[in-house]
Design a protein around this motif. Structure first.
Motif, PDB file in Angstrom:
ATOM      1  N   THR A   1      -4.543   2.852  10.000  1.00  0.00           N
ATOM      2  CA  THR A   1      -3.979   3.242  11.288  1.00  0.00           C
ATOM      3  C   THR A   1      -2.458   3.322  11.171  1.00  0.00           C
ATOM      4  O   THR A   1      -1.865   2.912  10.163  1.00  0.00           O
ATOM      5  N   ASN A   2      -1.826   3.847  12.203  1.00  0.00           N
ATOM      6  CA  ASN A   2      -0.364   3.907  12.209  1.00  0.00           C
ATOM      7  C   ASN A   2       0.245   2.522  12.095  1.00  0.00           C
ATOM      8  O   ASN A   2       1.264   2.321  11.421  1.00  0.00           O
ATOM      9  N   GLU A   3      -0.376   1.547  12.758  1.00  0.00           N
ATOM     10  CA  GLU A   3       0.136   0.174  12.704  1.00  0.00           C
ATOM     11  C   GLU A   3       0.035  -0.395  11.292  1.00  0.00           C
ATOM     12  O   GLU A   3       0.909  -1.147  10.848  1.00  0.00           O
ATOM     13  N   PHE A   4      -1.032  -0.030  10.553  1.00  0.00           N
ATOM     14  CA  PHE A   4      -1.199  -0.510   9.183  1.00  0.00           C
ATOM     15  C   PHE A   4      -0.071   0.002   8.295  1.00  0.00           C
ATOM     16  O   PHE A   4       0.546  -0.763   7.540  1.00  0.00           O
ATOM     17  N   TYR A   5       0.219   1.308   8.373  1.00  0.00           N
ATOM     18  CA  TYR A   5       1.275   1.877   7.542  1.00  0.00           C
ATOM     19  C   TYR A   5       2.638   1.315   7.929  1.00  0.00           C
ATOM     20  O   TYR A   5       3.492   1.075   7.059  1.00  0.00           O
TER      21      TYR A   5
ATOM     22  N   HIS B   1       0.844  -1.199   0.000  1.00  0.00           N
ATOM     23  CA  HIS B   1       0.000   0.000   0.000  1.00  0.00           C
ATOM     24  C   HIS B   1       0.877   1.245   0.000  1.00  0.00           C
ATOM     25  O   HIS B   1       1.735   1.426   0.871  1.00  0.00           O
ATOM     26  N   TYR B   2       0.658   2.101  -0.991  1.00  0.00           N
ATOM     27  CA  TYR B   2       1.401   3.354  -1.088  1.00  0.00           C
ATOM     28  C   TYR B   2       0.403   4.500  -1.073  1.00  0.00           C
ATOM     29  O   TYR B   2      -0.478   4.570  -1.935  1.00  0.00           O
ATOM     30  N   SER B   3       0.521   5.377  -0.101  1.00  0.00           N
ATOM     31  CA  SER B   3      -0.404   6.492   0.045  1.00  0.00           C
ATOM     32  C   SER B   3       0.190   7.741  -0.586  1.00  0.00           C
ATOM     33  O   SER B   3       1.137   8.328  -0.057  1.00  0.00           O
ATOM     34  N   HIS B   4      -0.352   8.163  -1.735  1.00  0.00           N
ATOM     35  CA  HIS B   4       0.056   9.436  -2.321  1.00  0.00           C
ATOM     36  C   HIS B   4      -0.358  10.603  -1.424  1.00  0.00           C
ATOM     37  O   HIS B   4       0.277  11.653  -1.421  1.00  0.00           O
ATOM     38  N   LYS B   5      -1.421  10.413  -0.659  1.00  0.00           N
ATOM     39  CA  LYS B   5      -1.879  11.468   0.249  1.00  0.00           C
ATOM     40  C   LYS B   5      -0.814  11.793   1.297  1.00  0.00           C
ATOM     41  O   LYS B   5      -0.589  12.959   1.625  1.00  0.00           O
ATOM     42  N   ILE B   6      -0.143  10.771   1.817  1.00  0.00           N
ATOM     43  CA  ILE B   6       0.892  10.989   2.830  1.00  0.00           C
ATOM     44  C   ILE B   6       2.164  11.527   2.192  1.00  0.00           C
ATOM     45  O   ILE B   6       2.758  12.496   2.674  1.00  0.00           O
TER      46      ILE B   6
ATOM     47  N   ASP C   1     -10.139   7.467   8.232  1.00  0.00           N
ATOM     48  CA  ASP C   1      -9.002   6.544   8.159  1.00  0.00           C
ATOM     49  C   ASP C   1      -9.240   5.316   9.031  1.00  0.00           C
ATOM     50  O   ASP C   1      -8.920   4.183   8.643  1.00  0.00           O
ATOM     51  N   LEU C   2      -9.779   5.532  10.238  1.00  0.00           N
ATOM     52  CA  LEU C   2     -10.058   4.396  11.122  1.00  0.00           C
ATOM     53  C   LEU C   2     -11.091   3.468  10.509  1.00  0.00           C
ATOM     54  O   LEU C   2     -10.983   2.246  10.618  1.00  0.00           O
ATOM     55  N   ALA C   3     -12.108   4.051   9.863  1.00  0.00           N
ATOM     56  CA  ALA C   3     -13.145   3.220   9.244  1.00  0.00           C
ATOM     57  C   ALA C   3     -12.565   2.363   8.125  1.00  0.00           C
ATOM     58  O   ALA C   3     -13.019   1.235   7.902  1.00  0.00           O
TER      59      ALA C   3
ATOM     60  N   THR D   1       4.308   7.387  12.370  1.00  0.00           N
ATOM     61  CA  THR D   1       3.751   7.960  13.595  1.00  0.00           C
ATOM     62  C   THR D   1       2.503   8.774  13.322  1.00  0.00           C
ATOM     63  O   THR D   1       1.712   9.005  14.225  1.00  0.00           O
ATOM     64  N   GLY D   2       2.324   9.221  12.076  1.00  0.00           N
ATOM     65  CA  GLY D   2       1.092   9.874  11.688  1.00  0.00           C
ATOM     66  C   GLY D   2       0.913  11.248  12.269  1.00  0.00           C
ATOM     67  O   GLY D   2       1.842  11.873  12.788  1.00  0.00           O
TER      68      GLY D   2
END
Length: 453
Positions: A323-327, A261-266, A317-319, A307-308
């Motif tokens: 989560t931080n653990e997911f990333y 998973h790569y988040s362009h948003k982050i 994001d939670l829904a 760490t987010g």
């Protein structure tokens, strides 16, 4: 007597529902307790709060408190050096301000650290004062704060967020109760009115339905209506069939799930990483290219966990499970693919290919050159790919159809300033046709051979 009894029952029922709603409201009120952990200064007299800020600004890129990174872990480094190596604070001052000078002087422990960590000298920090170093050491000596666990609303409505409140289930339940009471009230009122009417001698009769033909028979006997309906159905079928066939090969909105998973948003949004840092070939090549994993490791050698946002993940994001653990787990997938030994900070050579799923895919007979559009035309990536910096999962934003490209060539003005080639074409067109603005279509951008070999 019956009327009075019904009225009393209604009043009691409405009062009971209001009491239940109020009780549930005040029972769900909660106040969120915030953790404030500002560590006290160490025995050396430093300020741990200031030291944390200095640590994040100067040291966090290569060091962590409790794990080895590019450099050693720094938790209780002062105590360890004093007790295990017999060094004093003056040695630390000299090492932090000029590590290369310490190595060149032949200092035994400085050369030991230099050899252990791939013979890479630590960056010198001559601008840090002794008090600044004392503050950093106070932060490394202070106990780490307890991890903050984000409160997630459970399925039964507990934990109503940071500010407390009523869960959606209780609100829906209260509304359902009120609706049910209204239905009961209407039934009781209807029965009461009927009894009053009957008591006053009013006879209530049900309207007699006239005998009519079935709807389908009436429709079949009306030939004009049948003809109009048939024509309408044929035109509607043709319209939807044409729309469906025109979507063949158009993948707008396509958003496949990638192996990592790569988040362009982050990356592009929160951290403002330029698109062409990862997709560097877009400047000089036909293709934008998929960045190699080594490009990812330029940052993720030091960024080993996510760490987010300090305020915690959003409800959306939670829904979705972001989560931080997911990333952090996705970063571990990157380490496994590239063959990175996180504990020893070295490559093992046991790499694995990542089977990325392609999103934007033009037909083989269509020619498109990224460098011509990015470097020559100066078109922003978002023009074709949409607001990438807002996309958690990358998807195809534009239709990428032939008509879409042609419209762009017709409407987009070419930037002729500072380009002698374009300026010459513009001058000739202006002389012959009186053209004030130059578009790609005027330069042959609509010719078949431009995009189809």
């Amino acid at each position: 007597m019956k009327k009075v009894l019904y009225r009393q029952l209604l009043v009691k029922a409405l009062g009971l529902s209001f009491l239940l709603f109020s009780t549930s409201f005040y029972a769900q009120e909660e106040t969120a307790a915030e953790e404030t952990a500002v560590e006290e200064s160490s025995a050396a007299g430093g300020d741990a709060a200031k030291g944390k800020q200095l640590f994040n600004q100067n040291c966090a890129a290569c060091h962590a408190l409790n794990r080895k990174m590019t450099g050693p872990a720094l938790a209780n480094v002062e105590t360890r050096l004093y007790e295990d190596e017999g060094l004093d604070k003056e040695w630390l001052y000299a090492w932090i301000k000029n590590s290369a000078g310490m190595i060149a002087s032949g200092d035994a422990y400085a050369n030991k650290i230099y050899a252990e960590y791939n013979q890479a000298a630590m960056t010198a920090f001559p601008t840090l004062s002794n008090q600044d170093i004392d503050d950093i050491l106070a932060y490394t000596a202070a106990p780490p704060p307890e991890p903050v666990v984000a409160t997630v609303a459970s399925a039964d409505g507990e934990g109503g967020g940071a500010s407390g409140g009523i869960s959606n289930e209780i609100i829906l339940g209260a509304l359902a109760l009120v609706f049910g009471l209204l239905v009961i009230m209407l039934i009781l009122v209807n029965n009461t009115l009927r009894r009053i009417a009957e008591a006053n001698g009013v006879v209530l009769e049900k309207a007699k339905a006239e005998k009519r033909l079935p709807l389908w028979k009436a429709f079949a006997q009306n030939q004009f209506l049948v003809l109009v309906s048939a024509i309408f159905l044929l035109l509607a079928s043709a319209y939807f069939a044409y729309g469906w066939m025109m979507q063949v090969g158009v993948d707008q909105g396509y958003a496949p799930i990638q192996p990592i998973h790569y988040s362009h948003k982050i990356h592009a949004g929160d951290n403002k990483i330029e698109c062409k840092y990862c997709h560097s070939s877009a400047r000089v090549s036909k293709h934008s290219g998929i960045p190699s994993l080594n490009v990812c490791m330029n940052c993720h050698k030091s960024i080993y966990e996510y760490t987010g946002n300090p305020e915690g993940p959003s409800d959306e994001d939670l829904a979705n499970g972001y989560t931080n653990e997911f990333y952090t787990a996705e970063i571990k997938k990157l380490y496994k693919a590239v063959g990175w030994d996180e504990e020893n900070q070295r490559y093992t050579g046991e790499s694995q290919p990542v089977e990325w799923v392609r999103i934007h895919n033009l037909p083989d007979f269509a020619y498109f050159n990224h460098s011509q559009h990015v470097s020559v035309a100066g078109i922003e990536c978002q023009t074709c790919h949409g607001p990438v910096e807002e996309m958690e999962i990358m998807y195809q934003y534009s239709p990428l159809t032939m008509g879409w490209c042609i419209n762009c060539h017709r409407e987009t003005n070419v930037k002729v300033e500072g380009n002698e080639y374009y300026e010459a074409i513009h001058a000739e067109l202006s002389k012959k046709y009186g053209v004030e603005e130059l578009t790609a279509a005027m330069m042959g951008g609509l010719e078949c051979g431009k995009c189809h070999y």
